[in-house]
Scaffold this motif. Structure first.
Motif, PDB file in Angstrom:
ATOM      1  N   SER A 113       0.915  -1.277   0.205  1.00 47.74           N
ATOM      2  CA  SER A 113       0.415   0.128   0.033  1.00 47.74           C
ATOM      3  C   SER A 113       1.162   1.594  -0.186  1.00 47.74           C
ATOM      4  CB  SER A 113      -0.718   0.011   1.150  1.00 47.74           C
ATOM      5  OG  SER A 113      -0.286  -0.057   2.084  1.00 47.74           O
ATOM      6  N   ILE A 117       0.185   4.730  -2.237  1.00 50.75           N
ATOM      7  CA  ILE A 117       0.419   5.404  -1.979  1.00 50.75           C
ATOM      8  C   ILE A 117       0.792   6.391  -2.893  1.00 50.75           C
ATOM      9  CG2 ILE A 117       0.882   7.684   0.033  1.00 50.75           C
ATOM     10  CD1 ILE A 117      -0.011   5.379   1.515  1.00 50.75           C
ATOM     11  N   ALA A 174      -4.459   1.653   1.034  1.00 51.46           N
ATOM     12  CA  ALA A 174      -3.955   3.128   0.816  1.00 51.46           C
ATOM     13  C   ALA A 174      -4.399   3.878   0.720  1.00 51.46           C
ATOM     14  CB  ALA A 174      -3.393   2.595  -0.562  1.00 51.46           C
TER      15      ALA A 174
END
Length: 306
Positions: A113, A117, A174
């Motif tokens: 994640s 991002i 995320a």
């Protein structure tokens, strides 16, 4: 900050991270050996753990502290969105990935994640592509390749469905990491996560009510309680408590014990086969987490986990 306080902080964060990792492995046993439904376990896990976290917050503070988020219409709307699109989505996709594959792969895929991002912020032009970002992406891609193929490009080491659910879990993680920022800044993280679990569990109850369960053995109930109490409620509570004694950066760094605990318990306890190249992939992804936590100051924006 005295030495005893720091020792307590290290105990809390390491115990919490290990409980998180072990919780995923126990869930795998429930799915594959006892044929527990993902829908049912997610609804029960979220409801009970959420209520327990809210009770802890009431004891530590007061009832008005717990109810404060509902007094602001905008915050209440954000909480509902976070609960369904964030908390419920990440919990369900993570558990589904475990059911179709194993806890080790599911946990490691969710730990991608941060890369998602980075890519999102780059696309939004909210950050620039640095040398560290290049290393991060290469570690993520290399780790995924070795983890999912065990070095063979002709076949996957886990089912495609497990990979899809695992990637979706990373996407959901995320989203809720980014979306939770204004809520966590304004309200206690225990309150936000507690309510989001209760709301997410309530929504899931319409799909599979928690009271609709087949006859279960005492050992099955024991495993379920472990997932709820240790793998969810205590894991998050201890993680948050550690922030009182340690720097957020230290807490995030030690939190990387979660995927390591998931891999070790999956291989040792459940006897899952794990090839040489999969260990290399695991090292790449854990290295990715360590790189991110060592070079960037962690904040309350990234204190949430599965």
């Amino acid at each position: 900050m005295n030495d005893l306080s720091r020792k307590k902080g290290f105990f809390f964060v390491t115990t919490g991270a290990i409980c998180w990792g072990m919780g995923g492995t126990v869930a795998q046993k429930l799915f594959q050996e006892f044929e527990i439904s993902v829908d049912w376990l997610v609804s029960v896990r979220l409801l009970i753990a959420g209520f327990l976290l809210l009770m802890i917050s009431c004891i530590k503070n007061n009832r008005s502290h717990v109810l404060g988020v509902w007094k602001n219409r905008k915050s209440a709307f954000q909480l509902v969105v976070f609960s369904i699109v964030g908390m419920l989505a990440v919990q369900y996709t993570y558990m589904a990935s475990i059911k179709h594959g194993n806890a080790a792969v599911a946990t490691l895929l969710q730990y991608l994640s941060p890369v998602m991002i980075i890519i999102y912020l780059l696309l939004r032009k909210q950050s620039i592509f640095t040398r560290q970002d290049v290393i991060t992406v290469l570690l993520a891609l290399g780790g995924c390749f070795f983890l999912l193929t065990n070095g063979s490009i002709s076949q996957l080491s886990v089912p495609v469905s497990a990979v899809i659910w695992g990637v979706l879990s990373g996407v959901a993680a995320a989203f809720y990491t980014l979306y939770a920022v204004p809520l966590i800044k304004k309200y206690s993280s225990l309150v936000i996560v507690g309510w989001s679990m209760v709301i997410g569990g309530s929504v899931m109850s319409f799909i599979h009510p928690p009271w609709e369960a087949s006859s279960l053995s005492p050992i099955t109930y024991g495993y379920i309680l472990f997932v709820i109490i240790f793998g969810t409620m205590l894991a998050f509570w201890f993680y948050v408590e550690s922030l009182q004694s340690l720097l957020p950066k230290e807490t995030s760094l030690l939190g990387s014990l979660e995927p390591l605990a998931a891999v070790i318990t999956t291989v040792v306890w459940l006897k899952e086969p794990f090839g040489f190249y999969q260990w290399i992939g695991t090292a790449c992804i854990i290295g990715l987490v360590l790189l991110l936590t060592r070079t960037k100051q962690a904040s309350s924006e990234t204190t949430l986990s599965a």
